[in-house]
Write an enzyme that holds these catalytic residues in place. Sequence first.
Site, PDB file in Angstrom:
ATOM      1  N   HIS A   1       0.731  -1.200  -0.055  1.00 46.58           N
ATOM      2  CA  HIS A   1       0.054  -0.112  -0.092  1.00 46.58           C
ATOM      3  C   HIS A   1       0.690   1.283   0.114  1.00 46.58           C
ATOM      4  O   HIS A   1       1.485   1.499   0.768  1.00 46.58           O
ATOM      5  CB  HIS A   1      -1.013  -0.043   1.039  1.00 46.58           C
ATOM      6  CG  HIS A   1      -1.974   1.066   1.101  1.00 46.58           C
ATOM      7  ND1 HIS A   1      -2.882   1.104   0.080  1.00 46.58           N
ATOM      8  CD2 HIS A   1      -2.401   2.161   1.946  1.00 46.58           C
ATOM      9  CE1 HIS A   1      -3.685   2.121   0.162  1.00 46.58           C
ATOM     10  NE2 HIS A   1      -3.273   2.827   1.330  1.00 46.58           N
TER      11      HIS A   1
ATOM     12  N   ARG B   1      -5.364  15.041   6.766  1.00 46.93           N
ATOM     13  CA  ARG B   1      -6.002  15.116   5.439  1.00 46.93           C
ATOM     14  C   ARG B   1      -6.127  16.413   4.801  1.00 46.93           C
ATOM     15  O   ARG B   1      -5.773  16.549   3.564  1.00 46.93           O
ATOM     16  CB  ARG B   1      -7.280  14.014   5.400  1.00 46.93           C
ATOM     17  CG  ARG B   1      -7.644  13.629   3.979  1.00 46.93           C
ATOM     18  CD  ARG B   1      -9.078  13.000   4.009  1.00 46.93           C
ATOM     19  NE  ARG B   1     -10.105  13.811   4.395  1.00 46.93           N
ATOM     20  CZ  ARG B   1     -11.487  13.700   4.049  1.00 46.93           C
ATOM     21  NH1 ARG B   1     -11.602  12.533   3.496  1.00 46.93           N
ATOM     22  NH2 ARG B   1     -12.305  14.379   4.312  1.00 46.93           N
TER      23      ARG B   1
ATOM     24  N   HIS C   1     -11.830   3.776  -4.037  1.00 47.55           N
ATOM     25  CA  HIS C   1     -10.835   4.630  -2.750  1.00 47.55           C
ATOM     26  C   HIS C   1     -11.306   3.929  -1.413  1.00 47.55           C
ATOM     27  O   HIS C   1     -10.556   3.806  -0.552  1.00 47.55           O
ATOM     28  CB  HIS C   1     -11.019   6.005  -2.870  1.00 47.55           C
ATOM     29  CG  HIS C   1     -10.256   6.769  -1.759  1.00 47.55           C
ATOM     30  ND1 HIS C   1     -10.919   6.887  -0.589  1.00 47.55           N
ATOM     31  CD2 HIS C   1      -9.137   7.172  -1.718  1.00 47.55           C
ATOM     32  CE1 HIS C   1     -10.090   7.676   0.514  1.00 47.55           C
ATOM     33  NE2 HIS C   1      -8.976   7.731  -0.372  1.00 47.55           N
TER      34      HIS C   1
ATOM     35  N   ARG D   1     -16.565   5.596   1.552  1.00 51.05           N
ATOM     36  CA  ARG D   1     -16.909   7.062   1.453  1.00 51.05           C
ATOM     37  C   ARG D   1     -16.965   7.573   0.040  1.00 51.05           C
ATOM     38  O   ARG D   1     -17.681   8.409  -0.153  1.00 51.05           O
ATOM     39  CB  ARG D   1     -15.779   7.580   2.363  1.00 51.05           C
ATOM     40  CG  ARG D   1     -16.025   7.521   3.694  1.00 51.05           C
ATOM     41  CD  ARG D   1     -14.900   8.169   4.622  1.00 51.05           C
ATOM     42  NE  ARG D   1     -13.709   7.424   4.579  1.00 51.05           N
ATOM     43  CZ  ARG D   1     -12.400   8.163   4.055  1.00 51.05           C
ATOM     44  NH1 ARG D   1     -12.542   9.146   3.690  1.00 51.05           N
ATOM     45  NH2 ARG D   1     -11.263   7.148   4.240  1.00 51.05           N
TER      46      ARG D   1
ATOM     47  N   HIS E   1      -9.550   1.156   0.591  1.00 53.31           N
ATOM     48  CA  HIS E   1      -9.454   1.416   2.193  1.00 53.31           C
ATOM     49  C   HIS E   1     -10.638   1.021   3.026  1.00 53.31           C
ATOM     50  O   HIS E   1     -11.746   1.562   2.516  1.00 53.31           O
ATOM     51  CB  HIS E   1      -9.209   2.800   2.470  1.00 53.31           C
ATOM     52  CG  HIS E   1      -7.857   3.606   1.762  1.00 53.31           C
ATOM     53  ND1 HIS E   1      -8.083   4.618   0.687  1.00 53.31           N
ATOM     54  CD2 HIS E   1      -6.653   3.398   2.007  1.00 53.31           C
ATOM     55  CE1 HIS E   1      -6.646   4.929   0.492  1.00 53.31           C
ATOM     56  NE2 HIS E   1      -6.010   4.349   1.333  1.00 53.31           N
TER      57      HIS E   1
ATOM     58  N   GLU F   1     -10.889   2.367   8.517  1.00 52.36           N
ATOM     59  CA  GLU F   1      -9.750   3.047   8.933  1.00 52.36           C
ATOM     60  C   GLU F   1      -9.901   3.876  10.311  1.00 52.36           C
ATOM     61  O   GLU F   1      -9.119   3.819  11.116  1.00 52.36           O
ATOM     62  CB  GLU F   1      -8.877   3.911   7.918  1.00 52.36           C
ATOM     63  CG  GLU F   1      -7.272   4.368   8.722  1.00 52.36           C
ATOM     64  CD  GLU F   1      -6.906   5.338   7.427  1.00 52.36           C
ATOM     65  OE1 GLU F   1      -7.331   5.312   6.265  1.00 52.36           O
ATOM     66  OE2 GLU F   1      -5.534   5.575   7.682  1.00 52.36           O
TER      67      GLU F   1
ATOM     68  N   HIS G   1      -5.866  -1.432   5.748  1.00 53.82           N
ATOM     69  CA  HIS G   1      -6.208  -0.896   7.161  1.00 53.82           C
ATOM     70  C   HIS G   1      -7.052  -2.093   8.122  1.00 53.82           C
ATOM     71  O   HIS G   1      -6.621  -2.637   8.929  1.00 53.82           O
ATOM     72  CB  HIS G   1      -6.711   0.633   7.338  1.00 53.82           C
ATOM     73  CG  HIS G   1      -6.030   1.538   6.818  1.00 53.82           C
ATOM     74  ND1 HIS G   1      -4.463   1.535   6.914  1.00 53.82           N
ATOM     75  CD2 HIS G   1      -6.033   2.234   5.660  1.00 53.82           C
ATOM     76  CE1 HIS G   1      -3.829   2.660   6.370  1.00 53.82           C
ATOM     77  NE2 HIS G   1      -4.880   3.166   5.546  1.00 53.82           N
TER      78      HIS G   1
ATOM     79  N   ASP H   1       2.254   3.014   2.951  1.00 49.78           N
ATOM     80  CA  ASP H   1       1.130   4.013   2.768  1.00 49.78           C
ATOM     81  C   ASP H   1       1.587   5.446   2.800  1.00 49.78           C
ATOM     82  O   ASP H   1       1.594   5.846   1.833  1.00 49.78           O
ATOM     83  CB  ASP H   1       0.249   3.951   4.077  1.00 49.78           C
ATOM     84  CG  ASP H   1      -1.273   4.543   4.173  1.00 49.78           C
ATOM     85  OD1 ASP H   1      -1.463   5.167   2.930  1.00 49.78           O
ATOM     86  OD2 ASP H   1      -1.848   4.499   4.877  1.00 49.78           O
TER      87      ASP H   1
HETATM   88 ZN    ZN Z   1      -3.873   4.692   1.839  1.00 45.08          ZN
END
Ligand code: ZN
Length: 454
Positions: A56, A82, A205, A208, A231, A234, A268, A319
């Site tokens: 990842h 983020r 992704h 969400r 993902h 997480e 995750h 990641d």
């Molecule tokens: Zn990631």
Amino acid sequence: MNQLFARHALLPDGWCADVLLEWNQAGDLVAVTPGSAPAAGIECVEYALPGMINLHSHSFQRALGGRTEFAGDSHDSFWTWRDLMYRFARNITPDHIEAIAAQLFAECLRHGYTSVCEFHYVQRQPDGAWYDRPAETAERVIAAARLAGIGVTMLPVLYSYSGFNDSPLKPEQQRFRTDADDVLRVIEALAPLRDGQTEVGVAPHSLRAASIAQINAVLAGLPPERPVHVHIAEQQAEVQQALAHTGRRPVQLLFDQVAVDGRWCLVHATHLSSTEVRSIAASGAVAGLCPTTEANLGDGLFPLEDFLAAGGRFGIGSDSHVSQSPVEELRWLEYGQRLHHQRRNIAVSKEQRQVGEFLWQGALQGGAQAAGRPVGALAPGRRADLLVLDDGHPNLCGLALHEVLGSLIFSGNDNLVRDVMVGGRWVVRNAQHVAQQAIAARFKHTMAELREFR
Ligand code: ZN
């Protein structure tokens, strides 16, 4: 002559002595023969083991490492990090993407990763328009992988929404925007690049950012056997949002409506119910664990012990790339569990009581599965991807063979990887990447251009 003699090599069943490794011009192993005699003219090493798979990666985030470690006005979290990452992503160009990825991949190789799965989501221009070549940025990451000499599984990302119930994307997410048709078009454009070193899969992704209907549409158009990464779960907030909007937890929601199987890597999967632990394990999917990033972002701890007891498969990824070392990922995977359970030596099985060997072999198997490439073992038909350890280092002196991986993973911070081969070609010699200077010079230039991102 494509041969290497290892006094000790880690094979799928454990360490073996006097192993002759032979590979063809394409970089595939054709023979692995324990109990061989060293022949004149063949390079001889002490410890050889399969290179690790980094399952990842968001390679551009390498440029953010260490730059988000300051406190904001309120509680900092995954979500405030983020925002910083979005601001950084706003300005990068395809040239930057390639330069940063090449630096990262060279570093990963030096630390023992020989494959990487790139979860690739910066696909549009800053204003949200496509590049003339829709696969432009993905091609740049693949070019960086080829320059550095690492095997790559490119995973173009499906990214349509900013949250559950199909919330529209925010302005800062417009560079990532794709629908099912966009992603399939990029995958098709990348098809000519598939070879022994390169595979192409897909990555919704998250639940969400992609709807179940979109995920199923992409799966219907994806060639069979290609890897699928997502993902999932997480963050606690993500679980709460899923419950609020759908009445189900994310993993439960996915399994109820999508056929999850061994092609899948659930990245995750931190916050799981016991039912979800069993569902993932039974599906044959790989849990993609990224302990240093999960720690850096304050995600939480994956329920490793329960997952292993259920027969689950795992691999590791770096990641956000606060670390480029598989040793650090595996060490923190085990240490997180020790801190949580207040016990020692968690990642073992009935048959394998050595923690280091269990972790390395387990992450090889899960990583290879997630990469969708013939890697992760020194065996005929697999890629000739291997590491040679620095047998002159004090940490490897006076050890029994079964202690070598324990020492590699749990003792000190020196990098014990001396040489690295990928696809039959040496890319690291004496701890130096063969193109290190040129790659680093370009990276430094890029970082100078990107210095002011806040
Ligand atoms: Zn990631």
